[in-house]
Design a protein around this motif. Sequence first.
Motif, PDB file in Angstrom:
ATOM      1  N   ALA A  97      22.605  44.932  -7.278  1.00  0.00           N
ATOM      2  CA  ALA A  97      21.650  43.961  -7.811  1.00  0.00           C
ATOM      3  C   ALA A  97      21.204  42.965  -6.750  1.00  0.00           C
ATOM      4  N   GLU A  98      21.878  42.956  -5.597  1.00  0.00           N
ATOM      5  CA  GLU A  98      21.519  42.018  -4.530  1.00  0.00           C
ATOM      6  C   GLU A  98      20.432  42.581  -3.615  1.00  0.00           C
ATOM      7  N   THR A  99      19.635  43.527  -4.103  1.00  0.00           N
ATOM      8  CA  THR A  99      18.528  44.033  -3.293  1.00  0.00           C
ATOM      9  C   THR A  99      17.206  43.700  -3.961  1.00  0.00           C
ATOM     10  N   THR A 100      16.152  43.592  -3.145  1.00  0.00           N
ATOM     11  CA  THR A 100      14.831  43.304  -3.688  1.00  0.00           C
ATOM     12  C   THR A 100      14.272  44.505  -4.432  1.00  0.00           C
ATOM     13  N   GLY A 335      18.230  31.546  -5.514  1.00  0.00           N
ATOM     14  CA  GLY A 335      19.137  32.444  -6.202  1.00  0.00           C
ATOM     15  C   GLY A 335      18.577  33.801  -6.572  1.00  0.00           C
ATOM     16  N   LYS A 336      19.373  34.512  -7.337  1.00  0.00           N
ATOM     17  CA  LYS A 336      19.247  35.938  -7.616  1.00  0.00           C
ATOM     18  C   LYS A 336      19.406  36.694  -6.302  1.00  0.00           C
ATOM     19  N   GLY A 337      19.139  37.987  -6.359  1.00  0.00           N
ATOM     20  CA  GLY A 337      19.235  38.800  -5.156  1.00  0.00           C
ATOM     21  C   GLY A 337      17.855  39.074  -4.596  1.00  0.00           C
ATOM     22  N   GLY A 338      17.722  39.035  -3.290  1.00  0.00           N
ATOM     23  CA  GLY A 338      16.471  39.410  -2.643  1.00  0.00           C
ATOM     24  C   GLY A 338      15.343  38.409  -2.774  1.00  0.00           C
ATOM     25  N   GLY A 421      25.093  28.841   9.740  1.00  0.00           N
ATOM     26  CA  GLY A 421      25.447  30.173   9.288  1.00  0.00           C
ATOM     27  C   GLY A 421      24.630  30.486   8.053  1.00  0.00           C
ATOM     28  N   ASP A 422      23.776  31.517   8.115  1.00  0.00           N
ATOM     29  CA  ASP A 422      22.948  31.886   6.963  1.00  0.00           C
ATOM     30  C   ASP A 422      23.542  33.121   6.310  1.00  0.00           C
ATOM     31  N   VAL A 423      23.987  32.955   5.055  1.00  0.00           N
ATOM     32  CA  VAL A 423      24.663  34.034   4.345  1.00  0.00           C
ATOM     33  C   VAL A 423      23.690  35.171   4.098  1.00  0.00           C
ATOM     34  N   GLY A 424      24.120  36.397   4.409  1.00  0.00           N
ATOM     35  CA  GLY A 424      23.253  37.557   4.340  1.00  0.00           C
ATOM     36  C   GLY A 424      23.122  38.146   2.948  1.00  0.00           C
ATOM     37  N   GLN A 425      22.290  39.162   2.863  1.00  0.00           N
ATOM     38  CA  GLN A 425      22.007  39.828   1.599  1.00  0.00           C
ATOM     39  C   GLN A 425      23.005  40.964   1.377  1.00  0.00           C
ATOM     40  N   GLY A 441      12.931  34.057   8.880  1.00  0.00           N
ATOM     41  CA  GLY A 441      12.769  35.454   8.527  1.00  0.00           C
ATOM     42  C   GLY A 441      12.946  35.861   7.088  1.00  0.00           C
ATOM     43  N   TRP A 442      13.780  35.153   6.343  1.00  0.00           N
ATOM     44  CA  TRP A 442      14.067  35.604   4.984  1.00  0.00           C
ATOM     45  C   TRP A 442      12.853  35.368   4.073  1.00  0.00           C
ATOM     46  N   ARG A 443      12.402  36.329   3.207  1.00  0.00           N
ATOM     47  CA  ARG A 443      13.095  37.548   2.908  1.00  0.00           C
ATOM     48  C   ARG A 443      12.556  38.753   3.668  1.00  0.00           C
ATOM     49  N   GLY A 444      11.711  38.500   4.652  1.00  0.00           N
ATOM     50  CA  GLY A 444      11.205  39.616   5.433  1.00  0.00           C
ATOM     51  C   GLY A 444      12.272  40.266   6.271  1.00  0.00           C
ATOM     52  N   ARG A 445      13.213  39.437   6.745  1.00  0.00           N
ATOM     53  CA  ARG A 445      14.221  39.950   7.666  1.00  0.00           C
ATOM     54  C   ARG A 445      15.601  39.455   7.257  1.00  0.00           C
ATOM     55  N   GLU A 446      16.595  40.313   7.476  1.00  0.00           N
ATOM     56  CA  GLU A 446      17.997  39.973   7.286  1.00  0.00           C
ATOM     57  C   GLU A 446      18.688  40.202   8.621  1.00  0.00           C
ATOM     58  N   GLY A 447      19.113  39.110   9.272  1.00  0.00           N
ATOM     59  CA  GLY A 447      19.600  39.260  10.638  1.00  0.00           C
ATOM     60  C   GLY A 447      18.435  39.677  11.530  1.00  0.00           C
ATOM     61  N   PHE A 448      18.664  40.674  12.374  1.00  0.00           N
ATOM     62  CA  PHE A 448      17.600  41.187  13.245  1.00  0.00           C
ATOM     63  C   PHE A 448      16.811  42.309  12.580  1.00  0.00           C
TER      64      PHE A 448
END
Length: 627
Positions: A97-100, A335-338, A421-425, A441-448
């Motif tokens: 559920a943590e995905t867009t 909140g929510k995922g993605g 520190g940015d908590v990842g998806q 970057g979020w939500r276009g990018r997660e990390g690199f």
Amino acid sequence: MFTLELVVLALCWTSVWGHPQCLDFYPPFEPEKNMKSFCDSYSDFGCCTVSRNLEIKKLHESLKARLPRGISSECTDFLKDVLCQECSPYAAHLYDAETTHRKTPLPGLCGDYCSSLYQKCSKIIPLLTDDAAILDAYNKGEAEFCKAVQISDMDYCYPNVVTDSFLSGEAWSSQTGGGEGCLCFEEFASGLRNPVLAVHANDHTHRLFIAEQVGIVHVFFRNKTKVKEPFLDIQDAVLTSNRKGDERGFLGLVFHPKFVQNRKLYVYYTTTSKKPSPFVVRISEFQVMIDNPNKVDMTTQRIILEIEEPEPNHNGGQMLFDDEGFLYLFPGDGGKGGDPHGKIGNGQNLTMLLGSILRIDVDRQENGLQYAIPRDNPYVNHSSSERRHEIFAYGARNMWRCSVDRGDPQTGHGRGRIFCGDVGQSKFEEIDIIVKGGNYGWRGREGFTCYDDKLCDHMQDEVLPIHDYPHTEGKCVIGGYVYRGCQYPNLQGKYIYGDYPTGKLFELTEDLKTGKWSNEQFCLGNSSICTGDLKGSFPPIILSFGEDEAGEIYLLSTASAKTDTDAGVVLKIVDPRKRGNPEKCLANHDKKAVDSSSASSEVAWGNTHPTYPDRPTSLQEKKDPFE
């Protein structure tokens, strides 16, 4: 087989420390009534109410009636197992559920379990889902089906999730016991309920203010004694719960740069809302009592800002002041995922405060607000009037613990840099340095890595992390500090941070020539290295980091991430390899400062630093080695 397995899983649940979360993105809970009538693995702690449990039971009976005659009881157990994963404390992870892009119609199934299900009871699979892609994979064979029900992070697959040593911290614990080069810890405070903050007032008193998630702040002195009465108690206003994984609560505390003169401090907490959103994050100003430096005057609260939160998770909570005296706020993406809010999410929406780094002036008020906008904020004079002028940078998911670099004590290099520190998806955790107008970057990018392909290639002003790490290495980053203390020279200039569920500690080291950062995992010392009062271990759930007035760094962790359990500790990080010169360290950090242990001691507020009477001898204090 499955009856025994369910019993084992129920017994093992209490040892799991990973990040639990339900499908509604609220934390799991303890049901009010006994649920052993059906989904018994999650009867003590999970995501299903009694009524939902009964609904799943009826669904199971209905589907069982549609099975071919003569099917084995093992298959009905498979059916039950899969249906009951909605009740799992890890439901949001199990169902991806943590995905867009999607929520899997089936929970993620571990390889051996999936193969066994397909080989022994494949006829039940069409009853469990009507997803065309999964049914097509099912018709192609076992390998394709098991591939189709994989989730983005297979550490959370069923049934291994409940006994996974990586999530429970056991894998990290087995790596302890190292020798030279490993860290030790000195206990500073214990018996705390989810300690989330340890900060100082920069007033030369060397007090450490330790906050519990429920909304209580304690005053500790350098000799580890504590004022009996809380410095601040706003439990009645703070919205949180005793559920493991609840991200709401008392989340931020910072003292005004001119605290000695104006006695002001700022707090960040979640509270209930009368607005359409169920709750808000509130930033309030308080003042310390004139006649008692160890007590907040509750009558002085001034609400600076409230931000509506559409969901219960990703509340952020960090607050910082820069050298110019401006206050930075770090709310999460809502909140929510993605970050599913709107076409581009809150993180990329500059008309929203969520998902951004905010910068405000709390010393002025303008335009009907309880604060003013710094005139050099990036969007103050922008052609688009809809952009929020409070925004300093954007594209953040849920930055949990940020800090300001004090700078190299000799050269000043790095002074003023803000690390987060940015908590990842679902795949990567990241460390960022915040710059004006930067897009993180979020939500276009997660990390690199691209997360949302439609956004990833069209973002402006993008600033990449200085480091990211995959979920095979950790699950939830906890931002820390660049060490600028004096006592441990080998740590000088290193950014120390950790990972929440795995209990891992890391250091980032900057190459001053290239500007690149290299990452290394710390080991923990064995009994030959960590001697006397020093320890080579800590409760494995890392909640936060703290810094005292002298620049020494503290680890805040717990053995049980529940606000009604006093399993939290604050530990000073010690490097036993090399010690700084005690006289030099003392000279650098205010020889004349003394601690106070009296909650009613008088203080002279004004243009000079507060002074305190001697401590009473009844405290049985331990002498500070640097005094």
